[in-house]
Design a protein around this motif. Sequence first.
Motif, PDB file in Angstrom:
ATOM      1  N   VAL A 129      37.361  35.914  13.009  1.00 51.98           N
ATOM      2  CA  VAL A 129      38.582  35.116  12.862  1.00 51.98           C
ATOM      3  C   VAL A 129      38.962  34.921  11.396  1.00 51.98           C
ATOM      4  O   VAL A 129      40.126  35.145  11.013  1.00 51.98           O
ATOM      5  CB  VAL A 129      38.455  33.760  13.594  1.00 51.98           C
ATOM      6  N   PRO A 130      38.053  34.502  10.497  1.00 51.06           N
ATOM      7  CA  PRO A 130      38.443  34.377   9.085  1.00 51.06           C
ATOM      8  C   PRO A 130      38.929  35.698   8.489  1.00 51.06           C
ATOM      9  O   PRO A 130      39.832  35.715   7.645  1.00 51.06           O
ATOM     10  CB  PRO A 130      37.146  33.908   8.405  1.00 51.06           C
ATOM     11  N   TYR A 167      43.443  39.058   6.526  1.00 48.08           N
ATOM     12  CA  TYR A 167      44.326  40.226   6.644  1.00 48.08           C
ATOM     13  C   TYR A 167      45.780  39.781   6.879  1.00 48.08           C
ATOM     14  O   TYR A 167      46.720  40.326   6.306  1.00 48.08           O
ATOM     15  CB  TYR A 167      43.882  41.120   7.799  1.00 48.08           C
ATOM     16  N   LYS A 168      45.938  38.779   7.736  1.00 41.60           N
ATOM     17  CA  LYS A 168      47.275  38.266   8.034  1.00 41.60           C
ATOM     18  C   LYS A 168      47.904  37.661   6.780  1.00 41.60           C
ATOM     19  O   LYS A 168      49.081  37.890   6.482  1.00 41.60           O
ATOM     20  CB  LYS A 168      47.193  37.212   9.147  1.00 41.60           C
ATOM     21  N   GLN A 169      47.113  36.886   6.032  1.00 40.03           N
ATOM     22  CA  GLN A 169      47.587  36.309   4.770  1.00 40.03           C
ATOM     23  C   GLN A 169      48.023  37.395   3.794  1.00 40.03           C
ATOM     24  O   GLN A 169      48.974  37.217   3.015  1.00 40.03           O
ATOM     25  CB  GLN A 169      46.458  35.476   4.148  1.00 40.03           C
ATOM     26  N   SER A 170      47.354  38.539   3.840  1.00 38.84           N
ATOM     27  CA  SER A 170      47.633  39.636   2.914  1.00 38.84           C
ATOM     28  C   SER A 170      48.805  40.503   3.357  1.00 38.84           C
ATOM     29  O   SER A 170      49.161  41.451   2.662  1.00 38.84           O
ATOM     30  CB  SER A 170      46.381  40.512   2.759  1.00 38.84           C
ATOM     31  N   GLY A 171      49.375  40.180   4.515  1.00 33.59           N
ATOM     32  CA  GLY A 171      50.578  40.886   4.944  1.00 33.59           C
ATOM     33  C   GLY A 171      50.359  41.998   5.936  1.00 33.59           C
ATOM     34  O   GLY A 171      51.305  42.731   6.275  1.00 33.59           O
ATOM     35  N   PHE A 172      49.144  42.145   6.433  1.00 32.32           N
ATOM     36  CA  PHE A 172      48.885  43.202   7.407  1.00 32.32           C
ATOM     37  C   PHE A 172      49.314  42.761   8.801  1.00 32.32           C
ATOM     38  O   PHE A 172      49.107  41.613   9.196  1.00 32.32           O
ATOM     39  CB  PHE A 172      47.397  43.570   7.426  1.00 32.32           C
ATOM     40  N   LYS A 173      49.883  43.697   9.549  1.00 29.32           N
ATOM     41  CA  LYS A 173      50.237  43.452  10.947  1.00 29.32           C
ATOM     42  C   LYS A 173      48.991  43.636  11.807  1.00 29.32           C
ATOM     43  O   LYS A 173      48.013  44.277  11.396  1.00 29.32           O
ATOM     44  CB  LYS A 173      51.335  44.416  11.386  1.00 29.32           C
ATOM     45  N   LEU A 232      54.498  45.604  -0.352  1.00 30.99           N
ATOM     46  CA  LEU A 232      54.690  44.218  -0.780  1.00 30.99           C
ATOM     47  C   LEU A 232      55.431  44.128  -2.115  1.00 30.99           C
ATOM     48  O   LEU A 232      56.204  43.191  -2.339  1.00 30.99           O
ATOM     49  CB  LEU A 232      53.347  43.498  -0.868  1.00 30.99           C
ATOM     50  N   LYS A 233      55.218  45.110  -2.989  1.00 25.76           N
ATOM     51  CA  LYS A 233      55.960  45.137  -4.250  1.00 25.76           C
ATOM     52  C   LYS A 233      57.447  45.332  -3.999  1.00 25.76           C
ATOM     53  O   LYS A 233      58.291  44.720  -4.662  1.00 25.76           O
ATOM     54  CB  LYS A 233      55.422  46.237  -5.153  1.00 25.76           C
TER      55      LYS A 233
END
Length: 277
Positions: A53-54, A59-65, A92-93
């Motif tokens: 879970v963490p 990964y979600k925080q980093s923008g991954f689907k 992301l850039k």
Amino acid sequence: MGEELYSIGKVEEICKITKKALRYYDKMGILSPDKVADESGYRYYSKKNLLSVPVIKYYKQSGFKLEEMRSFLKGTTYEFVDKSFRNKIDELKELEREINLKIRSIKDWHDLIIEAQMVLENNICDVTIKYIDNRNLIFLDQDFKYDYMDSIINIEFNNYIDRIDNAITGPVIIRFPSFEDKINGKCTRVTIMQETILRCREEECIQFGGWIAASCYHIGTHETIDETYKKIKEWTKKHGYICSDESYERYVTDYWTTKNTDKFVTEIFIKISRKNK
């Protein structure tokens, strides 16, 4: 003795993640329970499984689907992770560039609204002498038919900006080659100018500013703007200045912002010089 298992409710409590999200993760093949009770259908998770879970949250925080996480969580090569991370950084850039562009656009527009509010609230309509900072603006020469709305919200100009893959911000500025011709209804050609957010090529730019001007705000409809020109002419004559032929109208608030023409604010610039004594 087997490993302790946690119910989906307990996982929700421990990991601060909803049951709905856990069920969706199971459906997407991201995090599945270790055991599903045959009769009740209750889901149970091991402590080892909870530790995913963490990782998922990061990964979600980093923008991954979720679809992108699946391979990472199941285990893959460093080469695959390296390529995926590089692609995500590039993505992301580009998103950052788009967001910064939007922030700049709305901030510059907001600044104009604040400026107009100050002018209206304080009825600022006196002629002043002002140094106009030198800068390069994107421009387009056009026919002028005294249709201000068509010139300010300008389809041809906006299409041109799209063609050169740029973005505009700040007020529209129109240069009139002769303000005398303009107020006498004889102006047929103008130059429309505006600031760009992205760097433009030298041939796409025109220099604006770097000179002293007589400046005056005009409040209200553009159809009465000649009155402000006459005010500037009288003021400069009285104070010993000579007006150049050209003038500039800087549209602080206009059809882009309000339909109430009484609330329009336009700043007029006319280059000036001192009379020889």
